[in-house]
Scaffold this active site. Structure first.
Site, mmCIF file in Angstrom:
data_model
loop_
_atom_site.group_PDB
_atom_site.id
_atom_site.type_symbol
_atom_site.label_atom_id
_atom_site.label_comp_id
_atom_site.label_asym_id
_atom_site.label_seq_id
_atom_site.Cartn_x
_atom_site.Cartn_y
_atom_site.Cartn_z
ATOM 1 N N HIS A 22 -17.594 35.650 64.830
ATOM 2 C CA HIS A 22 -18.234 37.135 64.443
ATOM 3 C C HIS A 22 -17.085 38.169 65.014
ATOM 4 O O HIS A 22 -17.052 39.277 64.444
ATOM 5 C CB HIS A 22 -19.767 37.291 64.948
ATOM 6 C CG HIS A 22 -20.522 36.485 63.897
ATOM 7 N ND1 HIS A 22 -20.698 35.135 63.932
ATOM 8 C CD2 HIS A 22 -21.675 36.987 62.966
ATOM 9 C CE1 HIS A 22 -21.529 34.745 63.023
ATOM 10 N NE2 HIS A 22 -22.033 35.915 62.706
ATOM 11 N N HIS B 222 -23.190 32.909 72.210
ATOM 12 C CA HIS B 222 -21.979 33.037 72.778
ATOM 13 C C HIS B 222 -22.083 33.761 74.133
ATOM 14 O O HIS B 222 -22.970 34.392 74.637
ATOM 15 C CB HIS B 222 -20.783 33.960 71.912
ATOM 16 C CG HIS B 222 -20.470 33.688 70.736
ATOM 17 N ND1 HIS B 222 -19.700 32.358 70.630
ATOM 18 C CD2 HIS B 222 -20.549 33.777 69.474
ATOM 19 C CE1 HIS B 222 -19.502 32.294 69.324
ATOM 20 N NE2 HIS B 222 -20.091 33.132 68.494
#
Length: 355
Positions: free
Chosen positions: A130, A183
């Site tokens: 992303h 993440h």
């Protein structure tokens, strides 16, 4: 810097106390909810969506105002996501939502964490896709907009505004990815820096006006090279499905495990988008020149069309059929944005010549 090999409790505690999360035992498949985290669900879902689903919409946004920028958006998105897949296969990055349980650092006192529907991605975590793709794609947009503003106003301050927005966007996307446990911070930073570099480099080499055969060869080349890399790593005894196993084990809702987050989904998406870009330029090499009002209408219609295309259900079994249809789906996206919708808007809004 903390990573998947870290066995230091203080390092793990640093990430968790960053969000001031209370503690409670956590079992695989059993989520721990928290009322305060629920209030932030909209933010995390929105910024995650911004980082992943707006790439075709960006093409619709900048394409009508600058054909080269529109081509560059899809070109940079596809190449940067393909490279992100390769990096993930090579770096074996963990994701926090499964690492918390697998690390065995919290046997007696596990953290109370909350998962979202966008948490349970099945690919490895490093670097953040992303952050990487967002940094690469939005660089094309803001640099084009900044140059446009400076050419019209000659104001350094005004032309710097898009770059400020760029930084804020990366921060928002990065925080959201950390917040939903998709993440670690270092993965987001690595993705953002890599994406910025790719955006700068790839935006200077845009295949505008290239023949269809170029895009066909490039698409097939990316597909075959990724498959060869995958086969080679497997021959070396590396199990590339390790992340899928861990995601299924630690995701709190089995329905959140989606095939479209698997590594091969991103591969077919990228190859399909590149072939679609070539087809769109083949059907209408010069694009459509639209005034501002029809351009805005084209953007609105394209956005609605892509929203419904993105929601089309695909059969997940057999997986070969899913990946094939997923490929076709993203071949269609550039046709909608660059050919079909602008063509219809041009047809119905153009001024007829007087006899």
């Amino acid at each position: 810097m903390c990573n998947s090999a870290t066995t230091n409790y203080a390092c793990a505690d640093h990430y968790l106390t960053y969000f001031r999360l209370p503690y409670r035992p956590l079992q695989p498949g059993r989520p721990a909810s928290h009322p305060q985290l629920e209030t932030n669900k909209g933010y995390s879902e929105l910024t995650s969506w911004t980082g992943s689903q707006t790439r075709p919409l960006l093409l619709a946004d900048v394409g009508p105002s600058s054909k080269r920028a529109g081509v560059a958006v899809l070109w940079v998105a596809a190449i940067s996501e393909w490279l992100n897949l390769v990096f993930k296969w090579m770096l074996f990055g963990e994701r926090p939502f499964w690492w918390i349980g697998e690390s065995r650092l919290f046997v007696n006192k596990q953290p109370k964490v909350h998962q979202f529907s966008s948490t349970c991605e099945t690919g490895p975590g490093s670097p953040s896709g992303h952050a990487m793709v967002t940094a690469a794609v939005w660089w094309v947009v803001v640099s084009s907009l900044g140059s446009f503003l400076y050419s019209r106003t000659h104001s350094v301050v005004l032309s710097a505004a898009p770059y400020l927005f760029y930084v804020l966007m990366l921060v928002a996307v990065g925080i959201s990815r950390i917040f939903i446990l998709a993440h670690f911070p270092h993965q987001v930073v690595a993705g953002s820096i890599t994406g910025l570099i790719l955006g700068i480099v790839l935006s200077r080499r845009v295949p505008e006006g290239r023949p269809l055969l170029f895009f066909f060869n490039f698409s097939i080349g990316l597909l075959l090279s990724a498959l060869m890399l995958h086969a080679g790593l497997q021959q070396l005894g590396i199990d590339l499905s390790w992340s899928i196993t861990l995601a299924k084990k630690w995701c709190s809702h089995s329905e959140w495990i989606r095939l479209d987050t698997a590594p091969f989904s991103s591969l077919t998406r990228d190859c399909g988008a590149l072939l679609g870009l070539g087809l769109a330029q083949y059907w209408k090499p010069g694009g459509f020149s639209l005034p501002w009002a029809p351009r805005a209408l084209s953007l609105a219609i394209s956005s609605m069309g892509l929203y419904h295309v993105n929601r089309l259900p695909l059969p997940i079994q057999p997986q070969g059929l899913f990946y094939g249809l997923f490929f076709v789906k993203f071949v269609i996206v550039p046709q909608i944005v660059m050919v079909l919708v602008p063509g219809l808007v041009h047809l119905f809004t153009r001024k007829k010549k007087k006899d």
